[in-house]
Design an enzyme around this catalytic site. Sequence first.
Site, short mmCIF file in Angstrom:
data_model
loop_
_atom_site.label_atom_id
_atom_site.label_comp_id
_atom_site.label_asym_id
_atom_site.label_seq_id
_atom_site.Cartn_x
_atom_site.Cartn_y
_atom_site.Cartn_z
N HIS A 160 17.38 -22.84 -71.40
CA HIS A 160 16.37 -23.08 -70.35
C HIS A 160 15.26 -23.97 -70.92
O HIS A 160 14.17 -23.51 -71.21
CB HIS A 160 15.83 -21.71 -69.91
CG HIS A 160 14.73 -21.73 -68.91
ND1 HIS A 160 14.45 -22.82 -68.09
CD2 HIS A 160 13.80 -20.78 -68.58
CE1 HIS A 160 13.41 -22.53 -67.31
NE2 HIS A 160 13.00 -21.31 -67.60
N CYS A 194 8.14 -23.16 -65.42
CA CYS A 194 9.60 -23.22 -65.39
C CYS A 194 10.15 -24.01 -64.20
O CYS A 194 11.27 -24.51 -64.24
CB CYS A 194 10.20 -21.82 -65.36
SG CYS A 194 9.44 -20.67 -66.50
N CYS A 209 12.61 -18.45 -61.18
CA CYS A 209 11.34 -17.77 -61.37
C CYS A 209 10.42 -18.65 -62.22
O CYS A 209 10.87 -19.59 -62.87
CB CYS A 209 11.54 -16.41 -62.03
SG CYS A 209 12.26 -16.48 -63.68
#
Length: 387
Positions: free
Chosen positions: A343, A91, A373
């Site tokens: 995302h 991520c 995160c």
Amino acid sequence: MNTVVIVDCLRTPMGRSKGGAFRHQRAEDLSAHLMKGILARNPQVNPKEIEDIYWGCVQQTLEQGFNVARNAALLAGLPIEIGAVTVNRLCGSSMQALHDAARAIMVGDAEICLVGGVEHMGHVPMTHGVDFHPGLSKNVAKAAGMMGLTAEMLGKLHGISRQQQDEFAARSHARAHAATLEGRFKNEILPTEGHAADGTLFTLDYDEVIRPETTVAGLAELRPVFDPANGTVTAGTSSALSDGASAMLVMSEQKAKALGLTIRARIKAMAVAGCDPSIMGYGPVPATHKALQRAGLTMQDMDVVELNEAFAAQSLPCAKDLGLLEMMDDKVNLNGGAIALGHPLGCSGTRISTTLINLMEAKDAKYGLATMCIGLGQGIATIFERP
């Protein structure tokens, strides 16, 4: 050591992954469009002076395989002499791309770099081809590879209620919708070709993922998706699946001044940190503490914060332990976040940084923090400073 500055930052609109506007656009197309767009906005930059392209992407297979950074650069018609590398820290990939470029500039290995990231989650799903080593379960709980369950765990550990999660998610959509209506995203979105529901080609200049009709009452009716029996995390309190790309033009301060470019932000500090994979969403807390220490600053010094919203159950514990819960409406995700915008994994690091820099300018802020995160237990953070 050279000071690293951001002279421009851009992103595509965020498209819905399921039947959205970018269903016929490839990841390379979105990336190449941004590469060309950010250089067109900065004609003082000679593309031949770009040392390297650092591009984040998580699922590096199918259309995102074989070094999507290089493929996109060639598709964009950039000089073949420019290097290009695809970066993967899950991520945090495009924020890691920014860190890699910054360090190259700091030590003098580059003067100008093009940075960004992409993820087409409609074409290349997050779990495509994933095959965890069976032996990993000796050290890590199997559920640590299931992001929604890690959010459930983190939320339970911190006493985050279903009501709090629903309120946070509704806030994200409301703020993102307001930002759209008020034109606050206009400077950061590069209009991008897409396809309407009937298949006609059109130019998308807004985030189609936002659901302005979202309410706390409506969210309360959704069932938990990851732990149906005892859970609290729903699809509505999780980041949306979306397709998109983001980009930043990064260089040494000396080079920016020589070219007469406006310095929009400096990189003040960078950090990554690990945490327990079973509560992977807690990573922003140790990463932020490291970055603040390196910058010689405190959380109170941060005027604006972008905390990536993987899940409401993940964001709220981080906000709590960073001392931000009482300052949410003054500092945190003021234009909404990933619950509303989505995302797209490899895109998000430079996406939240782009939104942050625009917010810092709008608020005449001095310092800003972007943090997120990372799956399997990591966090990454960048502190920006305006001149």
